[in-house]
Write an enzyme that holds these catalytic residues in place. Structure first.
Site, mmCIF file in Angstrom:
data_model
loop_
_atom_site.group_PDB
_atom_site.id
_atom_site.type_symbol
_atom_site.label_atom_id
_atom_site.label_comp_id
_atom_site.label_asym_id
_atom_site.label_seq_id
_atom_site.Cartn_x
_atom_site.Cartn_y
_atom_site.Cartn_z
ATOM 1 N N GLU A 81 -4.146 -8.698 -1.629
ATOM 2 C CA GLU A 81 -4.731 -8.610 -0.285
ATOM 3 C C GLU A 81 -6.178 -8.177 -0.318
ATOM 4 O O GLU A 81 -6.562 -7.265 -1.055
ATOM 5 C CB GLU A 81 -3.951 -7.623 0.600
ATOM 6 N N GLU B 88 0.813 -1.225 0.000
ATOM 7 C CA GLU B 88 0.000 0.000 0.000
ATOM 8 C C GLU B 88 0.849 1.279 0.000
ATOM 9 O O GLU B 88 0.836 2.066 0.953
ATOM 10 C CB GLU B 88 -0.979 -0.017 1.177
#
Length: 482
Positions: free
Chosen positions: A333, A230
């Protein structure tokens, strides 16, 4: 001399015959369709519910709801489905009895007794699903002389070893960092975003090499890595910001060359590892640079873009697939956020998985990785209280394993689609149904169908000029193997 001429002629004829050989079109003749179903408000969980036969159906009517599959139209090659073995997952696993540990391992990593995971992701350095922040070096050690993966050895590595042993040679094990050590960042903190300081780019690239080598010394072959989890999110937990240009330049000038020099050029490097919203921009920036592109195996993505109140941006995955067909798309994810024990059996949580997986595969995704494979009765442990759901939970007070709908929805794909399978054309004639299909190496087709409606739906599974009629319960998911 004559013998040599004859041999050459035979070789030439053999080569000609191989060139002329064509793949045999898929046929439904003498094929049985075995149906497995999971349905809300029932005891059906990956349960075999029917054996059906194909019959002639040359032209379906508009009034007949159909799923059309063409096994002769093939697309991307399937790599696998799995989840993340985080510190949290491993710590919870260690609290189970040996019997429950074996049940858990079978549930995830056995094709017969469970759902046959083959992908494993783990965190390099700590993440939110760790009991506290840690790195593998002493703070300030730019030379990495103190590098030691001792923090992984108590819980994480033993569980990864057990999982990998069960998966065998089909395993794909990859690593992802959440943050470099604090001294390498401009905010001097592993938490709250911050950026990698220019003077530590080489040291951080060396860190990946050290970690991969340490894991492989433990007998854990590393298949690949993502550059940064991220990279556009400033989180209250471990995080580090990389703009698209910064990730591109770190890859082409530091990480890529460093892995190559270390003899690790075969490791699959995945960029982005964040939500679908900025996926196209990140892919364009990195992959349009030849010096960076040559190091990239794939583009990873998550499903949390709906935090802003919008819908899932599945079409962005397809846009990257269209633009860069030689690169691999991997879901790295996803989880159901905001843990609430009263919602363990909330069917919508499973439906979120099914809808995402079908859309992602239909848009070119080759691999799909869930987040934590196991959490406790509080949705943790998590050192910043970011508690979430996992497909399986363990109540550490009773020792029981809790199977959620998400586990079964994932299983409708992972249990049946084999590594090396090819996605094939699959479409529904009405919006009530979602579908995707793959053909395995043994020639068997796996078709997944989801009923998005609150009514039982009867539909025809149509292959060529044949079909079989199938019934699917409200909000159910089915896998059809034939």
């Amino acid at each position: 001399m004559k013998k040599i001429i004859v041999a050459v002629a035979l070789i030439s004829l053999s080569g000609f015959a191989q060139k002329k050989q064509k793949s045999v079109p898929f046929s439904t003749q003498n094929k049985t369709v075995t149906v497995y179903t999971s349905a809300d408000s029932s005891d059906l969980r990956l349960t075999k519910t029917a054996d059906l036969q194909f019959k002639e159906l040359r032209q379906p009517l508009e009034t007949q709801l159909c799923v059309f599959v063409n096994p002769d139209k093939t697309f991307q090659t399937f790599v696998g489905i799995g989840g993340a073995i985080t510190d949290a997952s491993a710590e919870v696993f260690a609290k189970l009895t040996p019997e429950k540990q074996q049940e858990f391992l079978n549930a995830y990593f056995s094709k017969d007794k469970g759902i046959g995971y083959t992908l494993v992701r783990t965190n390099m350095n700590s993440c939110d699903f760790s009991s506290g922040s840690y790195t593998y070096i002493q703070e300030g050690d730019k030379e990495l002389k103190t590098f030691n993966i001792q923090p992984d050895k108590q819980f994480k590595i033993p569980l990864i070893k057990k999982a990998m042993a069960m998966i065998g040679n089909k395993a794909s094990f990859y690593i992802s960092p959440w943050s470099p050590p604090a001294f390498m960042k401009d905010n001097k903190n592993m938490l709250y975003g911050g950026k990698l300081l220019p003077e530590y780019r080489q040291a951080w690239a060396n860190y990946y090499v050290k970690y991969i080598n340490a894991l492989e010394k433990e007998g854990l072959p590393v298949w690949g890595l993502t550059i940064q989890n991220e990279p556009m999110a400033k989180q209250i937990w471990e995080s580090c910001i990389f703009t698209a240009e910064e990730e591109r330049d770190f890859l082409k000038n530091y990480l890529g060359p460093t892995l190559q020099k270390a003899g690790l050029r075969n490791k699959k490097i995945t960029v982005w590892d964040h939500n679908r919203d900025l996926l196209v921009q990140r892919a364009n920036t990195i992959l349009d640079d030849p010096a960076a592109n040559k190091y990239v195996w794939g583009i990873g993505f998550h499903w949390y873009e709906s935090w802003s109140g919008g819908e899932q941006m599945y079409e962005n995955v397809g846009k990257v697939y269209e633009q860069y067909p030689t690169k691999n798309l991997m879901f790295t994810e996803g989880c159901v956020e905001k843990f609430d024990a009263k919602k363990y059996q909330l069917w919508k949580n499973g439906q979120r998985y099914g809808k995402s997986m079908i859309n992602d595969f239909n848009n070119g995704t080759v691999a799909w990785t869930d987040w934590n494979i196991l959490l406790d009765q509080n949705g943790g442990p998590n050192h910043v209280k970011n508690f979430c759901f996992a497909p399986l939970h363990a109540d550490t007070t009773t020792g029981e394993l809790i199977y959620t709908p998400s586990y079964y929805f994932i299983g409708h794909f992972s249990k049946f689609i084999e590594k090396g399978a090819k996605r094939v054309s699959s479409s529904a004639s009405r919006s009530q149904l979602l579908t995707t299909s793959f053909i395995n190496g043994d020639g068997k087709v796996v078709t997944v169908v989801m009923n998005q409606s609150n009514l039982t739906v009867n539909y025809f599974l149509c292959v060529g000029t044949t079909a079989t009629e199938v019934s699917i319960l409200p909000n159910a998911i089915q896998t059809l193997v034939y």
